[in-house]
Motif scaffolding. Structure first.
Motif, PDB file in Angstrom:
ATOM      1  N   ALA A 201      38.537 137.757 -73.565  1.00 29.44           N
ATOM      2  CA  ALA A 201      38.077 137.019 -72.383  1.00 29.44           C
ATOM      3  C   ALA A 201      38.022 135.521 -72.664  1.00 29.44           C
ATOM      4  CB  ALA A 201      36.710 137.541 -71.941  1.00 29.44           C
ATOM      5  N   ARG A 202      37.519 135.142 -73.832  1.00 25.92           N
ATOM      6  CA  ARG A 202      37.419 133.720 -74.162  1.00 25.92           C
ATOM      7  C   ARG A 202      38.804 133.090 -74.295  1.00 25.92           C
ATOM      8  NH1 ARG A 202      33.140 131.235 -72.737  1.00 25.92           N
ATOM      9  NH2 ARG A 202      34.197 129.496 -73.786  1.00 25.92           N
ATOM     10  N   ALA A 203      39.759 133.835 -74.854  1.00 23.11           N
ATOM     11  CA  ALA A 203      41.107 133.288 -75.012  1.00 23.11           C
ATOM     12  C   ALA A 203      41.745 133.005 -73.660  1.00 23.11           C
ATOM     13  CB  ALA A 203      41.971 134.258 -75.818  1.00 23.11           C
ATOM     14  N   VAL A 204      41.513 133.891 -72.697  1.00 21.25           N
ATOM     15  CA  VAL A 204      42.041 133.671 -71.350  1.00 21.25           C
ATOM     16  C   VAL A 204      41.295 132.518 -70.687  1.00 21.25           C
ATOM     17  CG1 VAL A 204      42.317 134.693 -69.054  1.00 21.25           C
ATOM     18  CG2 VAL A 204      42.798 136.060 -71.113  1.00 21.25           C
ATOM     19  N   LEU A 205      39.987 132.477 -70.881  1.00 22.96           N
ATOM     20  CA  LEU A 205      39.171 131.453 -70.234  1.00 22.96           C
ATOM     21  C   LEU A 205      39.517 130.051 -70.721  1.00 22.96           C
ATOM     22  CD1 LEU A 205      36.838 131.231 -68.171  1.00 22.96           C
ATOM     23  CD2 LEU A 205      35.253 131.318 -70.107  1.00 22.96           C
ATOM     24  N   ASP A 206      39.762 129.900 -72.022  1.00 25.29           N
ATOM     25  CA  ASP A 206      40.020 128.556 -72.547  1.00 25.29           C
ATOM     26  C   ASP A 206      41.503 128.195 -72.574  1.00 25.29           C
ATOM     27  OD1 ASP A 206      41.177 129.720 -74.836  1.00 25.29           O
ATOM     28  OD2 ASP A 206      39.388 129.459 -76.065  1.00 25.29           O
ATOM     29  N   GLY A 207      42.347 129.099 -72.065  1.00 19.04           N
ATOM     30  CA  GLY A 207      43.763 128.795 -71.969  1.00 19.04           C
ATOM     31  C   GLY A 207      44.571 129.087 -73.213  1.00 19.04           C
ATOM     32  N   THR A 208      43.943 129.638 -74.250  1.00 16.20           N
ATOM     33  CA  THR A 208      44.694 130.019 -75.445  1.00 16.20           C
ATOM     34  C   THR A 208      45.723 131.091 -75.111  1.00 16.20           C
ATOM     35  OG1 THR A 208      42.760 129.530 -76.818  1.00 16.20           O
ATOM     36  CG2 THR A 208      44.489 130.888 -77.805  1.00 16.20           C
ATOM     37  N   ALA A 209      45.393 131.948 -74.148  1.00 14.82           N
ATOM     38  CA  ALA A 209      46.315 132.981 -73.665  1.00 14.82           C
ATOM     39  C   ALA A 209      46.412 132.883 -72.151  1.00 14.82           C
ATOM     40  CB  ALA A 209      45.826 134.369 -74.076  1.00 14.82           C
ATOM     41  N   GLY A 210      47.583 133.218 -71.634  1.00 15.41           N
ATOM     42  CA  GLY A 210      47.762 133.174 -70.191  1.00 15.41           C
ATOM     43  C   GLY A 210      47.250 134.399 -69.487  1.00 15.41           C
ATOM     44  N   ALA A 211      47.103 135.502 -70.215  1.00 14.95           N
ATOM     45  CA  ALA A 211      46.584 136.750 -69.662  1.00 14.95           C
ATOM     46  C   ALA A 211      45.996 137.560 -70.807  1.00 14.95           C
ATOM     47  CB  ALA A 211      47.680 137.534 -68.952  1.00 14.95           C
ATOM     48  N   GLY A 212      45.153 138.521 -70.474  1.00 16.78           N
ATOM     49  CA  GLY A 212      44.534 139.331 -71.517  1.00 16.78           C
ATOM     50  C   GLY A 212      44.241 140.736 -71.034  1.00 16.78           C
ATOM     51  N   GLY A 213      44.224 141.677 -71.978  1.00 15.93           N
ATOM     52  CA  GLY A 213      43.911 143.065 -71.663  1.00 15.93           C
ATOM     53  C   GLY A 213      42.599 143.483 -72.289  1.00 15.93           C
ATOM     54  N   LEU A 214      41.748 144.097 -71.495  1.00 11.39           N
ATOM     55  CA  LEU A 214      40.467 144.592 -71.985  1.00 11.39           C
ATOM     56  C   LEU A 214      39.914 145.614 -71.010  1.00 11.39           C
ATOM     57  CD1 LEU A 214      37.652 141.891 -71.402  1.00 11.39           C
ATOM     58  CD2 LEU A 214      39.783 142.013 -70.116  1.00 11.39           C
ATOM     59  N   ALA A 215      38.869 146.318 -71.423  1.00 12.65           N
ATOM     60  CA  ALA A 215      38.199 147.245 -70.513  1.00 12.65           C
ATOM     61  C   ALA A 215      37.489 146.453 -69.426  1.00 12.65           C
ATOM     62  CB  ALA A 215      37.197 148.095 -71.287  1.00 12.65           C
ATOM     63  N   LEU A 216      37.672 146.872 -68.178  1.00  9.86           N
ATOM     64  CA  LEU A 216      37.055 146.152 -67.072  1.00  9.86           C
ATOM     65  C   LEU A 216      35.534 146.183 -67.189  1.00  9.86           C
ATOM     66  CD1 LEU A 216      37.607 144.574 -64.491  1.00  9.86           C
ATOM     67  CD2 LEU A 216      37.572 146.747 -63.241  1.00  9.86           C
ATOM     68  N   ARG A 217      34.978 147.293 -67.664  1.00  5.32           N
ATOM     69  CA  ARG A 217      33.525 147.377 -67.805  1.00  5.32           C
ATOM     70  C   ARG A 217      33.022 146.400 -68.871  1.00  5.32           C
ATOM     71  NH1 ARG A 217      33.171 153.507 -70.387  1.00  5.32           N
ATOM     72  NH2 ARG A 217      34.094 153.062 -72.419  1.00  5.32           N
ATOM     73  N   THR A 218      33.855 146.120 -69.878  1.00  5.21           N
ATOM     74  CA  THR A 218      33.482 145.125 -70.882  1.00  5.21           C
ATOM     75  C   THR A 218      33.406 143.744 -70.254  1.00  5.21           C
ATOM     76  OG1 THR A 218      34.461 146.399 -72.695  1.00  5.21           O
ATOM     77  CG2 THR A 218      34.159 144.033 -73.053  1.00  5.21           C
ATOM     78  N   LEU A 219      34.383 143.412 -69.435  1.00  4.70           N
ATOM     79  CA  LEU A 219      34.363 142.119 -68.749  1.00  4.70           C
ATOM     80  C   LEU A 219      33.129 142.001 -67.866  1.00  4.70           C
ATOM     81  CD1 LEU A 219      35.623 139.431 -67.957  1.00  4.70           C
ATOM     82  CD2 LEU A 219      36.974 140.653 -66.229  1.00  4.70           C
ATOM     83  N   HIS A 220      32.812 143.054 -67.136  1.00  2.49           N
ATOM     84  CA  HIS A 220      31.634 143.013 -66.261  1.00  2.49           C
ATOM     85  C   HIS A 220      30.340 142.878 -67.060  1.00  2.49           C
ATOM     86  CE1 HIS A 220      34.050 145.180 -62.879  1.00  2.49           C
ATOM     87  NE2 HIS A 220      34.348 143.897 -62.991  1.00  2.49           N
ATOM     88  N   ARG A 221      30.280 143.533 -68.237  1.00  4.01           N
ATOM     89  CA  ARG A 221      29.091 143.402 -69.075  1.00  4.01           C
ATOM     90  C   ARG A 221      28.961 141.975 -69.608  1.00  4.01           C
ATOM     91  NH1 ARG A 221      30.364 146.436 -72.982  1.00  4.01           N
ATOM     92  NH2 ARG A 221      30.571 144.917 -74.649  1.00  4.01           N
ATOM     93  N   LEU A 222      30.077 141.390 -70.001  1.00  2.00           N
ATOM     94  CA  LEU A 222      30.050 139.997 -70.468  1.00  2.00           C
ATOM     95  C   LEU A 222      29.581 139.059 -69.361  1.00  2.00           C
ATOM     96  CD1 LEU A 222      33.426 139.923 -72.457  1.00  2.00           C
ATOM     97  CD2 LEU A 222      31.121 139.862 -73.439  1.00  2.00           C
ATOM     98  N   GLU A 223      29.978 139.341 -68.134  1.00  5.84           N
ATOM     99  CA  GLU A 223      29.523 138.527 -67.010  1.00  5.84           C
ATOM    100  C   GLU A 223      28.025 138.712 -66.774  1.00  5.84           C
ATOM    101  OE1 GLU A 223      33.589 138.317 -64.273  1.00  5.84           O
ATOM    102  OE2 GLU A 223      32.159 139.946 -63.973  1.00  5.84           O
ATOM    103  N   ARG A 224      27.571 139.950 -66.838  1.00  8.21           N
ATOM    104  CA  ARG A 224      26.127 140.204 -66.645  1.00  8.21           C
ATOM    105  C   ARG A 224      25.297 139.539 -67.735  1.00  8.21           C
ATOM    106  NH1 ARG A 224      28.007 145.453 -65.483  1.00  8.21           N
ATOM    107  NH2 ARG A 224      27.397 146.175 -67.570  1.00  8.21           N
ATOM    108  N   ASP A 225      25.812 139.539 -68.961  1.00  6.74           N
ATOM    109  CA  ASP A 225      25.109 138.923 -70.086  1.00  6.74           C
ATOM    110  C   ASP A 225      25.319 137.412 -70.148  1.00  6.74           C
ATOM    111  OD1 ASP A 225      24.308 141.456 -70.785  1.00  6.74           O
ATOM    112  OD2 ASP A 225      25.769 141.696 -72.415  1.00  6.74           O
TER     113      ASP A 225
END
Length: 306
Positions: A201-225
């Motif tokens: 998520a951080r790599a996509v957010l800071d532009g190090t990567a143009g796209a990223g793959g991860l569990a959607l529930r992980t992304l939602h947990r990171l947002e909640r936290d």
């Protein structure tokens, strides 16, 4: 633990954990109720930092102790292959494996899946893998990612949600699959192996990567936290993934397997389910991972994934 450097630090910390796992290691064991070994040795997810094991997972240890009547000892393997080796070598009795790791096991290992989580977001024993981009990037489809030759952040080769299915999404959108099997089906630019969903998520957010793959529930947990800003990502595509099974080693008797599975299935306390990131637990069977195994084989041969 922040930034992409955390993946390197995590590997070092977990390697040290192998030497520090539990007070029960090396001690004589005797069968407890229903033949459950005492102490019961459980392998946690490789992403669990050793310094946090005992304090964070004390509620689970206490619950299983009350249900099973044995001492419970946790350890965290360095990575998924180490978790699998621990089961094969009888170093642990039960371990939580990524679905892809279990799907790739040899039937001769005689490893028994006991239970898997009911996902809180999907309401069933499968959760969602997602390919994401930064909001506002102008990328609207997986095909756009492929055409742009974007760098792709992936969790690692032993993750169904963070690697296998994101690569399948890219391949289905026209990404090349160079090299002999198992082929790495990616966009034109190089991939970035991040090790964790947070790092992806951080790599996509800071532009190090143009796209990223991860569990959607992980992304939602990171947002909640508040580890990443809410609304900072666009989801291009998702794919259902079988839940991560808790798997018993060869030689653990049927009575002990049934008792351990029943203990997980009986978890109802919201605080404990939240700790385990689950809505509940249901029985797991080898057939549940047949489709995943076939998808992994198709990705290696370049065939299309349904």
């Amino acid at each position: 633990m922040t930034g992409l450097r955390s993946s390197r630090l995590l590997g070092s910390a977990l390697l040290a954990a192998a030497l520090l796992t539990s007070s029960g290691c090396g001690t004589a064991r005797a069968p407890g109720p229903a033949g459950v070994p005492d102490p019961l040795r459980i392998g946690l997810s490789p992403s669990i930092l050793p310094a946090l094991q005992r304090e964070t997972y004390q509620p689970l240890a206490q619950y299983l102790h009350q249900r099973l009547g044995v001492e419970v000892v946790f350890s965290a393997p360095v990575d998924e292959p180490a978790a699998l080796r621990a089961l094969r070598d009888d170093a642990v009795d039960v371990a939580r494996l990524d679905a892809l790791t279990y799907a790739g096991t040899d039937p001769q290992d005689s490893l028994a899946p006991l239970v898997t989580e009911v996902d809180a977001e999907t309401g069933n024993p499968r959760y969602l893998s997602a390919l994401v981009v930064r909001h506002g990037s102008g990328v609207r489809s997986v095909a756009d990612v492929v055409r742009a030759g974007a760098r792709i952040a992936l969790g690692g080769p032993h993750s169904a949600a963070g690697d296998l299915y994101p690569r399948a999404m890219l391949r289905d959108a026209g990404a090349a699959c160079p090299g002999p099997p198992p082929q790495q089906c990616v966009a034109a630019a190089a991939t970035l192996v991040t090790g964790t969903g947070y790092n992806t998520a951080r790599a996509v957010l800071d532009g190090t990567a143009g796209a990223g793959g991860l569990a959607l529930r992980t992304l939602h947990r990171l947002e909640r936290d508040r580890a990443v800003p809410a609304g900072a990502f666009d989801v291009l595509r998702t794919h259902l993934v079988p839940g991560s099974p808790w798997v018993a080693r060869r030689g653990l008797g049927a009575a002990a397997q049934n008792a351990i599975a029943a203990a997980f299935e009986s978890i109802s306390a919201p605080s404990l389910l939240n700790l385990l990131q689950a809505h509940g637990y249901v029985p797991a069977h080898p057939a549940d991972y047949r489709e995943l195994r076939a998808d992994a084989e198709r990705l290696g041969t370049g065939e299309a994934t349904p």
